[in-house]
Design a protein around this motif. Sequence first.
Motif, short mmCIF file in Angstrom:
data_model
loop_
_atom_site.label_atom_id
_atom_site.label_comp_id
_atom_site.label_asym_id
_atom_site.label_seq_id
_atom_site.Cartn_x
_atom_site.Cartn_y
_atom_site.Cartn_z
N GLU A 65 0.83 -1.21 0.00
CA GLU A 65 0.00 0.00 0.00
C GLU A 65 0.86 1.26 0.00
OE1 GLU A 65 -2.41 -0.62 3.42
OE2 GLU A 65 -3.82 -1.95 2.40
N ALA A 66 2.09 1.12 0.49
CA ALA A 66 3.03 2.25 0.49
C ALA A 66 3.87 2.29 -0.79
CB ALA A 66 3.94 2.17 1.71
N GLY A 67 3.56 1.41 -1.75
CA GLY A 67 4.28 1.39 -3.02
C GLY A 67 5.56 0.58 -2.99
N VAL A 68 5.75 -0.22 -1.94
CA VAL A 68 6.95 -1.06 -1.81
C VAL A 68 6.51 -2.51 -2.00
CG1 VAL A 68 8.86 -1.75 -0.31
CG2 VAL A 68 7.98 0.60 -0.22
N GLU A 69 6.72 -3.04 -3.20
CA GLU A 69 6.20 -4.37 -3.53
C GLU A 69 7.28 -5.43 -3.70
OE1 GLU A 69 3.77 -3.85 -6.96
OE2 GLU A 69 2.16 -2.82 -5.86
N THR A 70 8.50 -5.02 -3.98
CA THR A 70 9.57 -5.99 -4.23
C THR A 70 10.72 -5.78 -3.26
OG1 THR A 70 10.83 -4.61 -5.79
CG2 THR A 70 8.98 -5.87 -6.69
N VAL A 71 11.60 -6.76 -3.22
CA VAL A 71 12.80 -6.64 -2.38
C VAL A 71 13.65 -5.46 -2.85
CG1 VAL A 71 14.89 -7.81 -1.60
CG2 VAL A 71 12.77 -9.11 -1.90
N PHE A 72 13.70 -5.26 -4.16
CA PHE A 72 14.48 -4.14 -4.68
C PHE A 72 13.86 -2.80 -4.26
CE2 PHE A 72 15.35 -7.49 -7.97
CZ PHE A 72 16.67 -7.72 -7.57
N ASP A 73 12.53 -2.71 -4.24
CA ASP A 73 11.88 -1.50 -3.76
C ASP A 73 12.29 -1.20 -2.32
OD1 ASP A 73 10.49 -1.22 -6.14
OD2 ASP A 73 8.68 -2.20 -5.39
N TRP A 204 14.62 -18.21 -5.67
CA TRP A 204 14.10 -16.91 -5.27
C TRP A 204 13.00 -16.48 -6.24
CZ3 TRP A 204 15.84 -14.83 -0.78
CH2 TRP A 204 17.14 -15.14 -0.34
N ALA A 205 11.96 -15.85 -5.73
CA ALA A 205 10.92 -15.27 -6.57
C ALA A 205 11.16 -13.77 -6.70
CB ALA A 205 9.54 -15.53 -5.97
N GLY A 206 10.76 -13.23 -7.85
CA GLY A 206 10.84 -11.78 -8.03
C GLY A 206 12.11 -11.26 -8.66
N CYS A 207 13.06 -12.16 -8.98
CA CYS A 207 14.31 -11.70 -9.59
C CYS A 207 14.48 -12.23 -11.01
CB CYS A 207 15.51 -12.09 -8.73
SG CYS A 207 15.60 -13.85 -8.35
N ASP A 208 13.42 -12.83 -11.57
CA ASP A 208 13.48 -13.28 -12.96
C ASP A 208 13.51 -12.08 -13.90
OD1 ASP A 208 13.18 -15.87 -11.91
OD2 ASP A 208 10.99 -15.73 -12.05
N GLN A 209 14.08 -12.28 -15.07
CA GLN A 209 14.18 -11.21 -16.05
C GLN A 209 13.77 -11.73 -17.42
OE1 GLN A 209 17.94 -8.98 -15.95
NE2 GLN A 209 18.39 -9.85 -13.94
N GLU A 210 13.26 -10.84 -18.26
CA GLU A 210 12.99 -11.22 -19.65
C GLU A 210 13.24 -10.03 -20.56
OE1 GLU A 210 8.43 -11.21 -20.64
OE2 GLU A 210 8.71 -12.30 -18.75
#
Length: 225
Positions: A65-73, A204-210
Amino acid sequence: QKAVLREALRLIQAMVDVMSSSGWLKPALAAMEVSQMVVQALWDSSPNLMQLPHVTQALATACGEAGVETVFDLMDMEDEDRTKLLQMPENKLAALAGVCNRYPNVSLEYEVVDADEVAAGDAVQVQVKLERENEGDVGPVHAPNYPKEKEEAWWLLVGDPTTNQLLSIKRVSLQRKATVKLDFTAPEEVGKKALTLFLMCDAWAGCDQEYEFTLDVGEAMEEDD
């Protein structure tokens, strides 16, 4: 349950191998995502932040809700803002920070070799350079619900999502740097072919790239009699 989990990744790897040999892109990608779910004990719809220690569903929702959705965020936040958002004691913040520092931050560069000379039916090679930007040791994956220590591994794939065709795949172990060559055969149809390069983690989830790229396929050279 533990015995099943210990063998699950081997079975998933075998599933990926079977799907790859059949040239099925989307089922292979789905199996790779299942591998992540098994290691992390989370659904693919679960917030990525729940891979971190002491992050509950409620806290992950508040972060979203604060706009922080990923580990990188989370890692990109100012220390004061992050501390205010998480509202954890120092010892829990330290544990969370330790896992964030191990969460894979991988840069990827790729090149289609002799891209302007590709003809129908030619051998095509995509050279991929991977580099981990994290400092310190890689270490095992943070996976407290997985019954044994897990080192991360990766898949690199080239495929055509529109036709569900997997053209090339390699299993990769990445410490600091790696150079990988993906080989496949150019389509027989002349013209521009939209393809996608995927980098998929098994843990790990969330670090895939395409990355989408276009292969410009020319007419095949006629052989002299």
